[in-house]
Design an enzyme around this catalytic site. Sequence first.
Site, PDB file in Angstrom:
ATOM      1  N   ARG A  18      53.953 -25.242  31.499  1.00  0.00           N
ATOM      2  CA  ARG A  18      55.355 -25.596  31.799  1.00  0.00           C
ATOM      3  C   ARG A  18      55.564 -27.100  31.727  1.00  0.00           C
ATOM      4  O   ARG A  18      56.549 -27.573  31.151  1.00  0.00           O
ATOM      5  CB  ARG A  18      55.777 -25.089  33.182  1.00  0.00           C
ATOM      6  CG  ARG A  18      56.124 -23.632  33.209  1.00  0.00           C
ATOM      7  CD  ARG A  18      56.547 -23.195  34.573  1.00  0.00           C
ATOM      8  NE  ARG A  18      55.466 -23.486  35.508  1.00  0.00           N
ATOM      9  CZ  ARG A  18      55.565 -23.457  36.820  1.00  0.00           C
ATOM     10  NH1 ARG A  18      56.702 -23.152  37.393  1.00  0.00           N
ATOM     11  NH2 ARG A  18      54.539 -23.715  37.590  1.00  0.00           N
ATOM     12  N   ASN A  36      58.084 -19.817  34.699  1.00  0.00           N
ATOM     13  CA  ASN A  36      57.160 -18.683  34.642  1.00  0.00           C
ATOM     14  C   ASN A  36      57.927 -17.407  34.938  1.00  0.00           C
ATOM     15  O   ASN A  36      58.842 -17.401  35.770  1.00  0.00           O
ATOM     16  CB  ASN A  36      56.050 -18.831  35.686  1.00  0.00           C
ATOM     17  CG  ASN A  36      55.016 -19.860  35.318  1.00  0.00           C
ATOM     18  OD1 ASN A  36      54.923 -20.306  34.174  1.00  0.00           O
ATOM     19  ND2 ASN A  36      54.222 -20.268  36.292  1.00  0.00           N
TER      20      ASN A  36
END
Length: 90
Positions: A18, A36
């Site tokens: 990320r 996520n």
Amino acid sequence: MKRYRFRFCGRVQGVGFRYFVYTKAYALGLSGYVKNLDDGTVEAEVEGEEDKIHKFLDAVLKGNGISRIDDIEREEIEIKGDKKFKILYY
């Protein structure tokens, strides 16, 4: 100006993916988010000039040295006009 939703499958959680996606989007001046998902994939919505989105995707697909992308889903969606790119934690 375009906006795409990407869903990255593979080794993309628990490996700094990320943050890696965030740094690539930020460097290119793109807006949107990355987060996520409960199924182990990562979703990103990316908005900006199409050529910059292609550069972003090329960089992300190369990975950060730890992540591995086995599959990617891509969908063009409506422009939202976000001002910046962020990491979502929910």
